[in-house]
Design a protein around this motif. Structure first.
Motif, mmCIF file in Angstrom:
data_model
loop_
_atom_site.group_PDB
_atom_site.id
_atom_site.type_symbol
_atom_site.label_atom_id
_atom_site.label_comp_id
_atom_site.label_asym_id
_atom_site.label_seq_id
_atom_site.Cartn_x
_atom_site.Cartn_y
_atom_site.Cartn_z
ATOM 1 N N GLU A 3 0.685 -1.333 -0.049
ATOM 2 C CA GLU A 3 -0.025 -0.139 0.087
ATOM 3 C C GLU A 3 0.742 1.362 -0.155
ATOM 4 O O GLU A 3 0.129 2.252 -0.238
ATOM 5 N N ASP A 4 2.160 1.335 0.159
ATOM 6 C CA ASP A 4 3.033 2.316 0.293
ATOM 7 C C ASP A 4 3.387 2.719 -1.236
ATOM 8 O O ASP A 4 4.095 3.501 -1.402
ATOM 9 N N VAL A 348 11.307 -7.144 -13.789
ATOM 10 C CA VAL A 348 11.509 -5.750 -13.293
ATOM 11 C C VAL A 348 13.168 -5.332 -13.907
ATOM 12 O O VAL A 348 13.995 -6.066 -13.450
ATOM 13 N N ASN A 349 13.103 -4.489 -14.929
ATOM 14 C CA ASN A 349 14.365 -4.161 -15.511
ATOM 15 C C ASN A 349 15.520 -3.394 -14.652
ATOM 16 O O ASN A 349 16.491 -3.205 -14.996
ATOM 17 N N SER A 350 14.892 -2.482 -13.812
ATOM 18 C CA SER A 350 15.510 -1.460 -13.195
ATOM 19 C C SER A 350 15.075 -1.045 -11.843
ATOM 20 O O SER A 350 13.957 -1.113 -11.502
ATOM 21 N N LEU A 351 15.888 -0.520 -11.020
ATOM 22 C CA LEU A 351 15.532 -0.031 -9.702
ATOM 23 C C LEU A 351 16.551 1.211 -9.185
ATOM 24 O O LEU A 351 17.529 1.085 -9.796
ATOM 25 N N ASP A 352 16.166 1.920 -8.409
ATOM 26 C CA ASP A 352 17.200 2.597 -7.853
ATOM 27 C C ASP A 352 16.574 3.335 -6.434
ATOM 28 O O ASP A 352 15.382 3.308 -6.174
ATOM 29 N N ILE A 353 17.577 3.576 -5.414
ATOM 30 C CA ILE A 353 17.089 3.736 -4.197
ATOM 31 C C ILE A 353 17.942 4.957 -3.760
ATOM 32 O O ILE A 353 19.148 5.018 -4.127
ATOM 33 N N LEU A 354 17.339 5.846 -2.968
ATOM 34 C CA LEU A 354 18.073 6.990 -2.420
ATOM 35 C C LEU A 354 17.283 7.366 -1.136
ATOM 36 O O LEU A 354 16.037 7.675 -1.262
ATOM 37 N N GLY A 355 17.784 7.414 -0.020
ATOM 38 C CA GLY A 355 17.311 7.800 1.192
ATOM 39 C C GLY A 355 15.865 6.620 1.455
ATOM 40 O O GLY A 355 16.234 5.561 1.368
ATOM 41 N N ILE A 367 5.960 2.301 -13.975
ATOM 42 C CA ILE A 367 6.923 2.493 -13.084
ATOM 43 C C ILE A 367 6.227 2.889 -11.644
ATOM 44 O O ILE A 367 5.096 3.100 -11.467
ATOM 45 N N TYR A 368 7.099 2.362 -10.708
ATOM 46 C CA TYR A 368 6.643 2.153 -9.133
ATOM 47 C C TYR A 368 7.346 2.690 -8.520
ATOM 48 O O TYR A 368 8.575 2.900 -8.590
ATOM 49 N N VAL A 369 6.830 3.626 -7.309
ATOM 50 C CA VAL A 369 7.474 4.352 -6.420
ATOM 51 C C VAL A 369 7.064 4.047 -5.015
ATOM 52 O O VAL A 369 5.768 4.009 -4.888
ATOM 53 N N ASN A 370 8.036 3.630 -4.198
ATOM 54 C CA ASN A 370 7.700 3.469 -2.627
ATOM 55 C C ASN A 370 8.660 4.586 -2.002
ATOM 56 O O ASN A 370 9.833 4.490 -2.085
ATOM 57 N N ARG A 371 7.706 5.262 -1.174
ATOM 58 C CA ARG A 371 8.701 6.604 -0.453
ATOM 59 C C ARG A 371 8.834 6.242 1.013
ATOM 60 O O ARG A 371 9.215 7.066 1.811
ATOM 61 N N GLN A 372 8.230 5.097 1.362
ATOM 62 C CA GLN A 372 8.551 4.651 3.061
ATOM 63 C C GLN A 372 9.073 3.265 2.918
ATOM 64 O O GLN A 372 8.508 2.491 3.556
ATOM 65 N N LEU A 373 10.307 3.182 2.253
ATOM 66 C CA LEU A 373 10.881 1.708 2.157
ATOM 67 C C LEU A 373 11.368 1.347 3.501
ATOM 68 O O LEU A 373 11.133 0.043 3.840
ATOM 69 N N PHE A 374 11.489 2.071 4.423
ATOM 70 C CA PHE A 374 11.934 1.418 5.761
ATOM 71 C C PHE A 374 10.819 1.776 6.773
ATOM 72 O O PHE A 374 11.072 1.613 8.249
#
Length: 375
Positions: A3-4, A348-355, A367-374
């Protein structure tokens, strides 16, 4: 938790996703990312804003999907893409050309800022069909290193017309990816399971070190260096295995971890929290590898919520996964691995993580965005 995650459906297969780097002192989470597409008549480089921050749901979760700010046509499939700085993106094409695009933030447009035509080529640079795919690019502004299907390594400098250095026969097989180990040293991976280290200060066109997966010569598709410990490198291969290497010792990986069921396309250590590592695959999964905690002390509620979580006891690995990635610390007895996409089907061809933010792109034209990874 799913859901995030915010999904944005786009009418193209996404081959690369990259967060725009944040200014050195920035405390806010990343707000812009770029994507590149492949396997379309008309491939594009696109810049997206993560969406409406002001629109917060009852549970405090953010709502609003990524918004397209601008895009530009790209000739050929986007094979790789890296931000050079806040405004410029270096893009590797299946045609062999390397282009630097500039994002103009005042009027939200993209333009081609600089181009090296057929930086990679099979026969000679001037024949119309001579291009060889540029498979990988890595930047350390102003320097740009590219590798390709032609086994060539190029060192370019932004704003300089000609290559600073070219190693023509760096490899007799396809080079799939490249990373900087330090400012004067790069590491390449190839289609016969070898890692080669190149010292750019040396004039000779030979690697200073070769490491390899013994036996199978499985093609390696991706590589990433641990952000703080430059001797630790992770690679992913055609067989979906994750390998952790300590380039100071021996020529073999420190550990081989059973990962995906098909090709691993990208591997990334979290840039500021490298006990966490992320991999994505042709098999439609995206795995989060967490060596940061002793799992035996964690409550078992992790198993709820539809995530498939696997625990590896390190007796199954030929050595404990150390740094956390190399350590022999017995408390690091386990590693938690979570598939962040429980029921994805296409690659899933590509991913990137920042913060706290993850972005990934798929062949399902999303494209998928998760802004609360942790969270």
């Amino acid at each position: 938790a799913m859901e995030d995650v915010c999904a944005k459906f786009v009418s193209q297969k996404i081959s690369k996703t990259r967060w725009r780097p944040l200014p050195a002192a920035a405390l806010q989470p990343p707000d812009l990312f770029a994507t590149g597409s492949w396997d379309n008549e008309d491939n594009r480089i696109s810049i997206w804003s993560v969406g409406d921050l002001g629109n917060v749901g009852l549970g405090g979760e953010y709502q609003g999907e990524p918004q397209l700010l601008c895009d530009i046509r790209h000739n050929g499939d986007v094979m790789d893409m890296q931000f050079l700085d806040q405004e410029r993106i270096v893009v590797a094409s299946s045609t062999g050309t390397v282009t630097v695009f500039r994002h103009h933030q005042n009027n939200q447009t993209l333009s081609a800022n600089q181009q090296w035509e057929k930086a990679h080529y099979h026969v000679d640079q001037n024949t119309s069909c001579g291009g060889a795919a540029c498979t990988g690019v890595i930047c350390n502004n102003p320097e740009i290193v590219t590798v390709g299907e032609d086994g060539r390594i190029n060192l370019f400098r932004a704003d300089q017309k000609d290559a600073v250095r070219t190693i023509d026969n760096a490899d007799s097989s396809t080079l799939h990816a490249v990373t900087f180990l330090r400012t004067t040293e790069i590491l390449t991976v190839n289609s016969i399971g070898q890692l080669k280290i190149w010292d750019l200060r040396q004039q000779r066109n030979e690697p200073s070190q070769i490491l390899s997966l013994t036996g199978d010569r499985v093609p390696l598709h991706c590589v990433d260096r641990h952000p703080n410990q430059q001797h630790i490198v992770a690679t992913g291969g055609q067989d979906g295995m994750l390998s952790i290497w300590d380039i100071r010792q021996g020529t073999m990986p420190v550990s081989l971890l059973n990962a995906h069921e098909a090709e691993m396309w990208e591997v990334h250590f979290h840039p500021s929290n490298p006990d966490h590592l992320f991999t994505c695959s042709e098999d439609g999964s995206l795995w989060h590898w967490d060596t940061s905690t002793d799992i035996s002390e964690k409550p078992s509620f992790l198993h709820q919520g539809g995530r498939s979580t696997t625990y590896f006891s390190h007796s199954t690995i030929n050595q404990s996964v150390v740094s956390a990635w190399l350590s022999n610390d017995p408390t690091k007895d386990r590693m938690e691995i979570t598939n962040l996409i429980p029921n994805q089907t296409l690659s899933v061809n590509s991913l990137d993580i920042l913060g706290p933010c993850l972005v990934y792109g798929t062949d399902a034209e999303a494209i998928y965005v998760n802004r609360q990874l942790f969270a």
